[in-house]
Design an enzyme around this catalytic site. Structure first.
Site, PDB file in Angstrom:
ATOM      1  N   HIS A  47     -33.764  54.230 -11.453  1.00 25.02           N
ATOM      2  CA  HIS A  47     -33.680  54.462 -10.012  1.00 25.02           C
ATOM      3  C   HIS A  47     -32.959  53.275  -9.388  1.00 25.02           C
ATOM      4  O   HIS A  47     -32.997  52.155  -9.918  1.00 25.02           O
ATOM      5  CB  HIS A  47     -35.070  54.591  -9.404  1.00 25.02           C
ATOM      6  CG  HIS A  47     -35.786  55.845  -9.780  1.00 25.02           C
ATOM      7  ND1 HIS A  47     -36.890  56.287  -9.089  1.00 25.02           N
ATOM      8  CD2 HIS A  47     -35.568  56.752 -10.763  1.00 25.02           C
ATOM      9  CE1 HIS A  47     -37.319  57.410  -9.632  1.00 25.02           C
ATOM     10  NE2 HIS A  47     -36.542  57.712 -10.651  1.00 25.02           N
ATOM     11  N   GLU A  49     -33.694  51.419  -6.937  1.00 24.91           N
ATOM     12  CA  GLU A  49     -34.576  50.285  -6.647  1.00 24.91           C
ATOM     13  C   GLU A  49     -34.826  49.435  -7.885  1.00 24.91           C
ATOM     14  O   GLU A  49     -34.757  48.201  -7.830  1.00 24.91           O
ATOM     15  CB  GLU A  49     -35.942  50.787  -6.116  1.00 24.91           C
ATOM     16  CG  GLU A  49     -35.863  51.634  -4.882  1.00 24.91           C
ATOM     17  CD  GLU A  49     -35.818  53.128  -5.139  1.00 24.91           C
ATOM     18  OE1 GLU A  49     -36.424  53.880  -4.348  1.00 24.91           O
ATOM     19  OE2 GLU A  49     -35.177  53.567  -6.126  1.00 24.91           O
ATOM     20  N   CYS A  80     -41.331  53.022  -8.456  1.00 28.30           N
ATOM     21  CA  CYS A  80     -40.572  51.959  -7.803  1.00 28.30           C
ATOM     22  C   CYS A  80     -41.474  51.044  -6.986  1.00 28.30           C
ATOM     23  O   CYS A  80     -41.277  49.826  -6.983  1.00 28.30           O
ATOM     24  CB  CYS A  80     -39.465  52.557  -6.939  1.00 28.30           C
ATOM     25  SG  CYS A  80     -38.175  53.356  -7.935  1.00 28.30           S
TER      26      CYS A  80
END
Length: 155
Positions: A47, A49, A80
């Site tokens: 992801h 992040e 995350c």
């Protein structure tokens, strides 16, 4: 948020869910910028992040990123948020809320999780229409492609 939106657009152009993120030091210095790469990297943890945290950790030579601020186009998920807690970020700024998987208020409110060893500030809704619109257009196009493929049958 404009930098994060640029990353999100790049993700969408690459066929990834259009989410982008940047991580800044408190003095405003850019530490990292990333886009979703789960498909490209064959990695469910890729992801935007997480990739920002990895880049910044390598840059500063520490897994702790105290005082940093993450700016992301979509409300972070549970995975995350766990990484953000471990990295000791100071704050998260996000664009669009995620009613299906958002862990900073939409589905879960983990930013002030009583049992965590760290909490951080949260500001949501920054350029929410732009961030959300990018996601809506991406998924609308995906659904249209899937309908067209099912109508045309196998190639």
């Amino acid at each position: 948020m404009d930098l994060a939106l640029g990353q999100a657009m790049a993700a969408g152009q690459a066929g990834e869910v259009p989410v982008g993120a940047v991580l800044c030091a408190l003095d405003g210095r850019l530490l990292a910028a990333a886009r979703n790469r789960t498909i490209e990297d064959h990695d469910p943890s890729a992801h935007a992040e997480i990739l920002c945290l990895r880049q910044a950790g390598r840059l500063v030579g520490n897994h702790r990123l105290a005082g940093s601020v993450l700016v992301v186009t979509l409300e972070p998920c549970l995975m995350c948020v766990g990484a953000l807690i471990q990295a000791r970020v100071a704050a998260v700024v996000y664009g669009a809320a995620d009613p299906k998987a958002g862990a900073l208020g939409s589905c879960l409110g983990l930013e002030h999780f009583a049992y965590a060893n760290h909490t951080f500030g949260v500001l949501g809704g920054v350029l929410a229409e732009e961030c959300g619109g990018l996601l809506k257009r991406f998924f609308l196009a995906r659904r249209k492609e899937a309908r067209n493929a099912s109508r045309n049958g196998p190639a």
